[in-house]
Design an enzyme around this catalytic site. Structure first.
Site, short mmCIF file in Angstrom:
data_model
loop_
_atom_site.label_atom_id
_atom_site.label_comp_id
_atom_site.label_asym_id
_atom_site.label_seq_id
_atom_site.Cartn_x
_atom_site.Cartn_y
_atom_site.Cartn_z
N SER A 81 -41.21 2.36 3.89
CA SER A 81 -41.89 2.95 2.73
C SER A 81 -42.96 1.99 2.18
CB SER A 81 -40.85 3.33 1.67
OG SER A 81 -41.41 4.16 0.69
N ASP B 246 -40.82 14.76 4.48
CA ASP B 246 -41.26 13.56 3.77
C ASP B 246 -42.75 13.68 3.47
OD1 ASP B 246 -41.78 11.00 2.82
OD2 ASP B 246 -41.19 9.96 4.65
N HIS C 43 -37.05 11.31 3.41
CA HIS C 43 -37.39 9.95 3.01
C HIS C 43 -36.19 9.25 2.39
CE1 HIS C 43 -40.47 6.91 2.03
NE2 HIS C 43 -39.67 6.62 1.03
#
Length: 379
Positions: A191, A348, A378
């Site tokens: 991320s 996501d 995610h």
């Protein structure tokens, strides 16, 4: 007794309404995702109230809550030497497998944690256990970078922390200290950590003073650009639990020290309208109509405003800084990058960031392995 039953039934119904979310049929573990999202939303609401009452910044309060919950689950140590130290003034946690006499030099991974540049840490049980597993599975020295967070610092300080720690580790004397093979060093992150890993990899690949180069970058659903919040994955997953489009926009604003008043304009790409000449310069480098396969484009259309709010880019110039948005890098920079692994998830908002970066790297003749999980989300 009857009234108590009615109250309990009402509470149960309200709880179910709060927790239940309509999810795509392809999502694995839907109830786990709904429970995770309900917990995260509740924490966010409480922290927003704390922020509104001016008791603390909402992200600082949220981090405190995460830390308090994390203390309930003590991190596993395993059969490793785990050391907290400083690399050029940056806090890191180093995971070292036991060394056997006569053993050859080991491979190594520099890991940068996620959390929107604002949450959790290298010392949390989540990342402690992840890095421990990597170290044990690969018999590798893992350096987990504990960079400073929003709101205490903003871009480019997180980037500087990650660069300094990685560059220090790549020194020959430091690698020798940890018995690391200079030809087998990777950088990885998830991320926002994937954003930092990609940016660090670009920076160090151009640094002539760095003699020991990274040989691999492994990016796990990385954040790579803040210019288009209407890619197909942003449109498809705009209300997806845990990381919605609006939450991602707010993370960007926090990271770049911007104004929350810009959020709704950024949601509709007003910050990259055709009258924002600075932003249009980068448009071709992230043109998803040419970078994404047709199967992901589906029936979605590009959102390009004729007139918008060019003052957003003027007040937040870091929106166009390649150190914040690695997807915007020139092809000549991408050509210097090492072998790359990228993981992307269907459900996501960041899916297309990862897919576009993989395509741009391939076009720059970088060897890329892309893992795409259709049933995953995610986090």
């Amino acid at each position: 007794m009857k009234s108590a039953f009615v109250v309990l039934a009402a509470l149960a119904a309200l709880t179910a309404y709060y927790v239940y979310l309509p999810l795509p049929s392809t999502v694995s573990d839907p109830w786990q995702l709904m429970a995770l999202d309900a917990t995260f939303r509740t924490a966010q609401h409480l922290c927003n109230l704390i922020h509104y009452m001016r008791l603390s910044h909402h992200l600082r309060a949220l981090n405190y809550m995460i830390g308090a919950i994390d203390k309930l689950e003590p991190p596993s140590q395993g059969h490793l030497k785990i050391t907290d130290t400083l690399f050029d003034g940056v806090e890191v946690r180093v995971f070292e497998p036991a060394t056997e006499q006569g053993e050859a030099l080991r491979r190594s991974v520099v890991y940068i944690h996620g959390g929107g540049w604002a949450l959790t840490s290298a010392k949390s049980s989540l990342y402690n256990n992840l890095c421990r597993t990597v170290a044990e599975s690969l018999n590798a020295v893992v350096v987990s970078v504990d960079y400073r967070l929003v709101p205490d610092v903003h871009f480019p300080e997180q980037f500087h922390d990650a660069v300094r720690a990685t560059k220090y580790f790549l020194r020959s004397d430091v690698l020798a200290k940890y018995s690391v093979d200079p030809d087998r060093i990777a950088i990885s992150g998830d991320s926002a950590g994937g954003n930092l890993a990609a940016a660090v990899s670009q920076q160090l690949s151009q640094d002539e003073n760095v003699t020991n180069k990274l040989k691999l970058q492994a990016l796990i659903y990385p954040v790579l650009q803040p210019l288009d919040f209407n890619t197909p994955s942003y449109q498809q997953n705009m209300d997806m639990p845990v990381l919605s489009r609006f939450v991602m926009v707010k993370f960007w604003i926090d990271y770049l020290n911007g104004n929350y008043d810009f959020a709704y304009s950024m949601l509709i790409n007003n910050h990259t309208s055709l009258d924002a000449s600075q932003a249009t310069y980068f448009r071709e480098r992230m043109n998803w109509t040419s970078l994404l396969p047709l199967t992901l484009q589906k029936n979605y259309k590009p959102v390009i405003q004729t007139a918008g709010m060019p003052e957003i880019v003027q007040e937040m110039p870091a929106l166009l800084d390649v150190r914040a948005a690695p997807l915007l890098a020139k092809k000549a920079v991408l050509q210097l990058l090492p072998k790359t692994y990228i993981l992307a998830c269907e459900n996501d908002v960041l899916r297309d960031d990862a897919m576009m970066y993989a395509k741009r790297l391939e076009d720059a003749d970088v060897e890329v392995t892309l893992d795409y999980f259709e049933d995953c989300f995610h986090g």
